[in-house]
Design an enzyme around this catalytic site. Sequence first.
Site, mmCIF file in Angstrom:
data_model
loop_
_atom_site.group_PDB
_atom_site.id
_atom_site.type_symbol
_atom_site.label_atom_id
_atom_site.label_comp_id
_atom_site.label_asym_id
_atom_site.label_seq_id
_atom_site.Cartn_x
_atom_site.Cartn_y
_atom_site.Cartn_z
ATOM 1 N N HIS A 232 -2.218 -0.555 -10.093
ATOM 2 C CA HIS A 232 -2.822 -1.496 -8.798
ATOM 3 C C HIS A 232 -3.456 -2.486 -9.743
ATOM 4 O O HIS A 232 -4.751 -3.059 -9.027
ATOM 5 C CB HIS A 232 -3.847 -0.451 -8.118
ATOM 6 C CG HIS A 232 -3.759 -1.383 -6.538
ATOM 7 N ND1 HIS A 232 -4.201 -0.598 -5.498
ATOM 8 C CD2 HIS A 232 -3.661 -2.648 -6.503
ATOM 9 C CE1 HIS A 232 -4.142 -1.528 -4.546
ATOM 10 N NE2 HIS A 232 -3.903 -2.735 -5.159
ATOM 11 N N ARG B 186 0.727 -1.307 0.010
ATOM 12 C CA ARG B 186 0.067 0.142 0.041
ATOM 13 C C ARG B 186 0.949 1.234 -0.028
ATOM 14 O O ARG B 186 2.036 1.152 0.727
ATOM 15 C CB ARG B 186 -1.009 0.049 1.140
ATOM 16 C CG ARG B 186 -1.933 -1.170 1.253
ATOM 17 C CD ARG B 186 -3.135 -0.673 0.190
ATOM 18 N NE ARG B 186 -4.180 -1.629 0.515
ATOM 19 C CZ ARG B 186 -4.229 -2.787 -0.598
ATOM 20 N NH1 ARG B 186 -3.166 -3.321 -1.205
ATOM 21 N NH2 ARG B 186 -5.293 -3.718 -0.242
ATOM 22 N N GLU C 25 -6.014 6.713 -5.186
ATOM 23 C CA GLU C 25 -6.167 5.842 -6.374
ATOM 24 C C GLU C 25 -7.686 6.194 -6.884
ATOM 25 O O GLU C 25 -8.530 6.191 -6.203
ATOM 26 C CB GLU C 25 -6.140 4.351 -6.084
ATOM 27 C CG GLU C 25 -4.779 3.816 -5.902
ATOM 28 C CD GLU C 25 -4.293 2.463 -5.507
ATOM 29 O OE1 GLU C 25 -5.419 1.642 -5.424
ATOM 30 O OE2 GLU C 25 -3.463 2.137 -5.332
#
Length: 317
Positions: free
Chosen positions: A281, A235, A263
């Site tokens: 991601h 993360r 994000e």
Amino acid sequence: MSPQNYSLSKPWNVNSLTLEQFMVENQYDPSMFQALIFCPLCPLPINKMVFQLLPCLKVVVTTSTGVNHIDLSECQCRGIQVANVGSLYSEDVADVAVALLIGVLTSIVAADRFVRATMQFDFPQASYSKIVLSDFVGFFDILRALVKDIKSSRFEALAWKVAKRLEAFGCIILYLSRKKKPFITYPFYSNMLELASNSDALVLCCPLNEETRHMVNKEVMLALGNKGVIVNVGRWSLIDEELVNCLIEGHIGGAGLDVFENEPNVPQQLLVLDNVILSPHNAAFTNETFMAATQLVEDNLEAFFSNKSPVTPIKLN
Ligand SMILES: O=CC(=O)O
């Protein structure tokens, strides 16, 4: 799945409706909801507010590995079970972690961009290359990869898979953990700064929690050094905000990042840096894993509605 046990609501798009609006719009009775499924990565925290709106909730199933978006202590207080996807994604994410590392070290993305933009190449003028090949060979010889795992075996599985891949490239692997793992023979460190001082690359595979937030701070980045590379498939907040400045100012050599703070937004300053590889991601998302994750969600729901333990439970202290 046994449809007689439960039925699925319409999907709630968290980006367009609040949970409250979703319930009102569909005239759902909050007491109908025993299970909440999150797919794929939830941009909203699953916290007290959600639990208050769904008072009969008994299980939260997330299609992610990370559970940092779920208030676990609130789940524990309310007797809500939590399940994730266990170590399902670790093969895919390990592949991407290694690809990001090699990609940064070889400037391969910048090279591709350079060739496309100029439609030719004249190597001495290729200003994209921060690490020239002769440096790279020497650098690779002494490459040490940090495999960071702190708490949970699912991330440990990922770290282990990254380590195995890098070992095949001749890398020396060191790892950081709260406790030495008897079954891991790589040299063990309990102090991040010491580890960074002895490493050329850090691969962050661990979960985000209060213990790991900003574990890579400016001091750690300075210790890693101006040829050091950071790969983050955990993360964003495992590293503090100084990362962007350290990259711009050349305090570290480069970064491969699959995760970001807000994000789907990516910090603007990163977009122009050739020593950075940005990935959206999606390290875990191959078709095969996506199908397997869907099956695992079903299996977890099936277990719950049959009064069995979840297949991939999250331990609530
Ligand atoms: O980031 C992805 C996950 O937690 O599964």
